[in-house]
Write a protein that holds these residues in place. Structure first.
Motif, PDB file in Angstrom:
ATOM      1  N   THR A 155       1.082  -0.650   0.117  1.00  0.00           N
ATOM      2  CA  THR A 155       0.271  -0.103  -0.227  1.00  0.00           C
ATOM      3  C   THR A 155       0.411   1.133  -0.308  1.00  0.00           C
ATOM      4  O   THR A 155       1.475   1.691   0.412  1.00  0.00           O
ATOM      5  CB  THR A 155      -1.232   0.021   1.572  1.00  0.00           C
ATOM      6  OG1 THR A 155      -2.249  -1.400   1.065  1.00  0.00           O
ATOM      7  CG2 THR A 155      -1.687   1.156   1.331  1.00  0.00           C
ATOM      8  N   LYS A 175       0.885   5.288  -0.539  1.00  0.00           N
ATOM      9  CA  LYS A 175       0.574   6.728  -0.578  1.00  0.00           C
ATOM     10  C   LYS A 175       1.463   7.699  -1.672  1.00  0.00           C
ATOM     11  O   LYS A 175       2.363   8.222  -0.500  1.00  0.00           O
ATOM     12  CB  LYS A 175      -0.794   7.674   0.579  1.00  0.00           C
ATOM     13  CG  LYS A 175      -0.913   8.235   0.496  1.00  0.00           C
ATOM     14  CD  LYS A 175      -1.699   8.834   1.887  1.00  0.00           C
ATOM     15  CE  LYS A 175      -1.251  10.186   2.023  1.00  0.00           C
ATOM     16  NZ  LYS A 175      -2.293  11.294   1.252  1.00  0.00           N
ATOM     17  N   ILE A 210      -5.001   5.498   6.946  1.00  0.00           N
ATOM     18  CA  ILE A 210      -4.614   4.541   5.110  1.00  0.00           C
ATOM     19  C   ILE A 210      -6.736   4.542   5.564  1.00  0.00           C
ATOM     20  O   ILE A 210      -6.544   4.163   4.014  1.00  0.00           O
ATOM     21  CB  ILE A 210      -3.764   3.723   5.005  1.00  0.00           C
ATOM     22  CG1 ILE A 210      -2.529   4.714   5.115  1.00  0.00           C
ATOM     23  CG2 ILE A 210      -3.697   3.196   4.338  1.00  0.00           C
ATOM     24  CD1 ILE A 210      -1.998   5.319   4.021  1.00  0.00           C
ATOM     25  N   GLU A 237      -3.581  16.475   0.436  1.00  0.00           N
ATOM     26  CA  GLU A 237      -2.663  14.985   0.422  1.00  0.00           C
ATOM     27  C   GLU A 237      -0.788  15.275   0.290  1.00  0.00           C
ATOM     28  O   GLU A 237      -0.634  15.653  -0.520  1.00  0.00           O
ATOM     29  CB  GLU A 237      -3.717  14.203  -0.172  1.00  0.00           C
ATOM     30  CG  GLU A 237      -4.438  14.219   0.537  1.00  0.00           C
ATOM     31  CD  GLU A 237      -4.843  13.752   1.938  1.00  0.00           C
ATOM     32  OE1 GLU A 237      -3.810  13.365   2.818  1.00  0.00           O
ATOM     33  OE2 GLU A 237      -6.158  13.836   3.247  1.00  0.00           O
ATOM     34  N   ILE A 266      -2.698   5.165  -3.831  1.00  0.00           N
ATOM     35  CA  ILE A 266      -3.503   6.247  -3.203  1.00  0.00           C
ATOM     36  C   ILE A 266      -2.702   7.186  -3.702  1.00  0.00           C
ATOM     37  O   ILE A 266      -1.500   8.080  -3.216  1.00  0.00           O
ATOM     38  CB  ILE A 266      -3.216   6.716  -1.769  1.00  0.00           C
ATOM     39  CG1 ILE A 266      -4.034   5.559  -0.815  1.00  0.00           C
ATOM     40  CG2 ILE A 266      -4.506   7.561  -1.475  1.00  0.00           C
ATOM     41  CD1 ILE A 266      -4.177   5.370   0.326  1.00  0.00           C
ATOM     42  N   ASN A 267      -3.447   7.814  -5.099  1.00  0.00           N
ATOM     43  CA  ASN A 267      -1.845   8.983  -5.346  1.00  0.00           C
ATOM     44  C   ASN A 267      -2.230   9.969  -6.194  1.00  0.00           C
ATOM     45  O   ASN A 267      -3.237   9.273  -7.087  1.00  0.00           O
ATOM     46  CB  ASN A 267      -1.730   8.221  -7.105  1.00  0.00           C
ATOM     47  CG  ASN A 267       0.434   8.500  -7.926  1.00  0.00           C
ATOM     48  OD1 ASN A 267       0.883   7.466  -7.816  1.00  0.00           O
ATOM     49  ND2 ASN A 267      -0.422   9.809  -8.384  1.00  0.00           N
ATOM     50  N   ARG A 268      -2.139  10.769  -5.326  1.00  0.00           N
ATOM     51  CA  ARG A 268      -2.756  12.535  -5.792  1.00  0.00           C
ATOM     52  C   ARG A 268      -2.688  13.049  -7.001  1.00  0.00           C
ATOM     53  O   ARG A 268      -3.246  13.551  -7.718  1.00  0.00           O
ATOM     54  CB  ARG A 268      -2.355  13.265  -4.520  1.00  0.00           C
ATOM     55  CG  ARG A 268      -3.070  14.607  -5.472  1.00  0.00           C
ATOM     56  CD  ARG A 268      -2.629  16.155  -3.426  1.00  0.00           C
ATOM     57  NE  ARG A 268      -1.204  16.132  -3.650  1.00  0.00           N
ATOM     58  CZ  ARG A 268       0.147  16.924  -4.011  1.00  0.00           C
ATOM     59  NH1 ARG A 268      -0.881  17.299  -4.829  1.00  0.00           N
ATOM     60  NH2 ARG A 268       0.981  17.098  -3.737  1.00  0.00           N
ATOM     61  N   GLN A 271      -9.024   6.262   4.118  1.00  0.00           N
ATOM     62  CA  GLN A 271      -9.171   7.310   3.094  1.00  0.00           C
ATOM     63  C   GLN A 271      -9.558   6.507   2.273  1.00  0.00           C
ATOM     64  O   GLN A 271      -9.692   6.505   1.203  1.00  0.00           O
ATOM     65  CB  GLN A 271      -7.478   7.412   2.352  1.00  0.00           C
ATOM     66  CG  GLN A 271      -6.508   8.004   3.239  1.00  0.00           C
ATOM     67  CD  GLN A 271      -6.194   9.379   2.725  1.00  0.00           C
ATOM     68  OE1 GLN A 271      -4.760   9.326   1.514  1.00  0.00           O
ATOM     69  NE2 GLN A 271      -6.018  10.922   3.456  1.00  0.00           N
TER      70      GLN A 271
END
Length: 688
Positions: free
Chosen positions: A533, A535, A640, A590, A561-563, A643
């Protein structure tokens, strides 16, 4: 996108992220002025994109194909076409959101933002007085003539009127441009009408109403707004000799005279007028971008709200951390156990306390810190100055290549140097992007102990209130020792021994991450549970992407989790069909980087200042750090989890890099990660 393409273009991916920002502007559940703020963020982001990325691509497009190396064989001209096409679609939606949603809702609440509409005559006298007493002093009309050897100068990002005029005395047509001085004066003026409505007027229109005072003896035949973006990426030659700081000082002044990357003009401008401007400003066709009546709409950040705080997000009071408050000093609390701060949910005052207490503590002997983006009125820098004046040995590494912060960083570096602080400037060829600090303090046994701060975000109290980041305070002896090695390398380029705890780019960061992913791949192939995982802000590097593809094919569960930029393409059968890519955009930016590896149940968690971009992995000094405390590990896992479970602000990214809405099931409770994180952290701290 062709099916066989395994890497999405980074610039088109970034546009996908910026469109996600624009989507917040039309979300009815977001307060009205917060939606206006998202319009401003979108506009500001796009402006920088053209100044930096598009300018670079245009430079590539002018290079002979034979001279392009393999990495650059991306058909720049075709990419520019795709960029302009995508941006135009987005800007059309920007206009629809503003005209069909924002302006009507403002009017419903007795706020009239005059966006090309007639300003009530009852305010004309006051507007004229303001114009003559304040605005007129900043205006600089310039008459234009074709055939000039050098183009007329326009400030980068400056907004102007271009005018077609009839000279009544000479009976001839003349052309001119006129600056709109929004960098010196408020962009908006607000008036209250007799019917109790609030009238908000652009500075642009205040000037337009009073052009007769700027151009006496002329009749205005046409008046249109323009704006020029220029290449603003400092082209610093990072040789291994010479004074790098002086090079940057000289380059700062050049930022305003870079090559044109976008000429934005009012799309109501007649074609023959535009042709005339192309000649006098010496513009090329590909630099022309049609726009609306007003430019620099990032000024919406400052749109007056006469009903404040109505129509804005409720202000969340930062949460206090009892484990730090109950001790006599912050150092006593860190000695007892590692401390993790989650910003902006926790108060950033604890970071300020860390440096303030170090500055006056008689047992503190030395402070070392890296500074990448310093606040304009930095309390941390002031604490460091106090520490130096209190006879502490203070060493500060200042990164003077931090884009658009070079001038502010240099200003503070000079102040600190004058106070006796040992300032280390940029390393040629590398940026130092690490966010770390080390305090050396004598203990009761007269021995030196180390106290470290490892962060994912800048030492900047201004941005800490809007960026989601994490900071670890620790006395872990091996981590302290390795951090000291990092500082010695920065200071004297001393050879570094092996890092066993920290992950430091240029030494072991990429290698160690690859090893950890290989371990998950081996576990999956052995039939065991395997999970990764991650981010990040941005994922671009093909080496890391290929390893994630390999993990997917081995059966590892991969969640990203890729902004922002994501060059990995999800959903390709046999390559990435089980990689989940999600994007969270909400009240706060983020910014944290978190890396979690299942490791056969003995989970490892690392935080870092580094994205998986080429620049972070190969051209920067970054520091990743492990989290060993079980309680803090649980906190990060919970963070996490919140999110991943978001069903309000989370979007999934598909193979075309579209932002796909996460459908909330019927009767499913609302889950909003940033809101829920605040209440969870608040409850957690109250329960301690």
């Amino acid at each position: 996108m062709e099916e066989q393409q395994h890497y999405f273009n980074r610039d088109l991916s970034w546009l996908s992220f910026n469109y996600r920002v624009l989507q917040e502007a039309k979300d009815k559940e977001v307060p009205l002025y917060e939606r206006i703020k998202f319009l401003a963020i979108y506009s500001s982001n796009l402006d920088e994109f053209f100044r930096v990325r598009v300018a670079s691509i245009m430079s590539l497009a002018s290079i002979d194909k034979k001279k392009l190396n393999k990495e650059l064989e991306l058909k720049p001209k075709k990419l520019l076409q795709q960029i302009h096409h995508t941006v135009q679609i987005q800007l059309n939606e920007f206009g629809e959101i503003l005209h069909d949603h924002i302006l009507p809702e403002l009017r419903e609440n007795n706020i009239n933002l005059h966006y090309g509409t007639k300003i009530p005559s009852e305010h004309h006298a006051e507007i004229q007085h303001f114009f003559k007493s304040k605005v007129l002093a900043y205006l600089q009309p310039v008459f234009l003539k074709p055939g000039k050897k050098r183009p007329y100068f326009l400030n980068n990002r400056g907004i102007y009127f271009v005018l077609k005029l009839k000279n009544l005395k000479k009976d001839k047509i003349e052309y001119a441009h006129l600056n709109i001085p929004s960098e010196y004066l408020p962009r908006f003026m607000i008036f209250k009408s007799a019917d109790e409505s609030h009238e908000i007027v652009f500075l642009d229109d205040i000037i337009k109403l009073n052009l007769k005072f700027v151009f006496p003896n002329h009749r205005v035949l046409g008046c249109y707004s323009i704006k020029l973006n220029k290449d603003a990426d400092l082209n610093i030659e990072d040789e291994y000799s010479g004074d790098l700081v002086e090079k940057i000082r000289k380059q700062l002044d050049k930022r305003n005279i870079g090559e044109a990357s976008r000429f934005l003009f009012d799309n109501k401008m007649p074609e023959e007028f535009l042709d005339y401007l192309m000649e006098v400003y010496q513009l090329d066709e590909e630099e022309l971008v049609p726009g609306g009546r007003y430019h620099n709409l990032n000024d919406f950040f400052k749109l007056p709200n006469p009903h404040k705080p109505k129509f804005q997000n409720e202000q969340q009071k930062p949460v206090v951390k009892k484990s730090l408050d109950r001790e006599s000093s912050i150092f006593a609390a860190i000695r007892k156990k590692d401390q993790m701060l989650h910003f902006p949910y926790h108060s950033y005052d604890y970071v300020l306390r860390f440096f303030n207490e170090a500055a006056i503590d008689p047992n503190v002997e030395e402070i070392k810190i890296t500074l990448y983006r310093i606040a304009a009125e930095s309390l941390i820098a002031r604490a460091l100055i106090s520490a130096a004046k209190n006879d502490k040995k203070v060493t500060v590494f200042v990164e003077v290549k931090a884009r658009f912060d070079e001038e502010n960083n240099l200003r503070w570096a000079k102040k600190m140097e004058e106070a006796g602080i040992n300032i280390i400037y940029s390393i040629p060829g590398l940026k130092v992007h690490a966010k770390v600090a080390l305090v050396k303090r004598k203990n009761d046994a007269d021995e030196i102990s180390g106290y470290a701060f490892f962060g994912t975000g800048n030492f900047n109290e201004s941005t800490a209130s809007i960026y989601v980041d994490h900071g670890l305070l620790t006395t872990h002896p091996e981590m302290i020792q390795e951090l000291d090695m990092v500082f010695k390398y920065l200071h004297k380029r001393k050879p570094v021994k092996e890092f066993n705890h920290l992950l430091v780019s240029q030494f072991n960061l990429q290698e160690r991450f690859l090893e950890k992913m290989d371990r998950e791949i081996a576990n999956a192939k052995a039939g065991n549970r395997a999970e990764i995982t991650i981010k990040l802000n941005n994922l671009e590097d093909e080496v890391m992407i290929d390893k994630l593809y390999e993990a997917n094919c081995a059966g590892v569960k991969v969640t990203l989790i890729n902004r922002g930029i994501c060059c990995l393409v999800p959903g390709i059968e046999g390559l990435s069909e089980n990689i989940k890519v999600i994007r969270l955009v909400d009240m706060f930016l983020e910014h944290a980087r978190i890396f979690m590896f299942y490791n056969g149940g003995e989970e490892e968690i690392y935080l870092s200042s580094a994205d998986w971009m080429k620049r972070n992995l190969y051209r920067r000094i970054e520091v990743g750090f492990p989290v060993y405390d079980p309680k803090i590990k649980r906190e990060l896992k919970k963070f996490i989890q919140l999110q991943i479970q978001d069903n309000c602000k989370l979007k999934s990214i598909n193979q075309q890099h579209e932002n796909v809405e996460v459908i909330r099931r019927k009767n499913q409770p609302s889950r909003r990660a940033q809101r829920d994180a605040y209440h969870w952290i608040k409850a957690m701290e109250q329960g301690r």
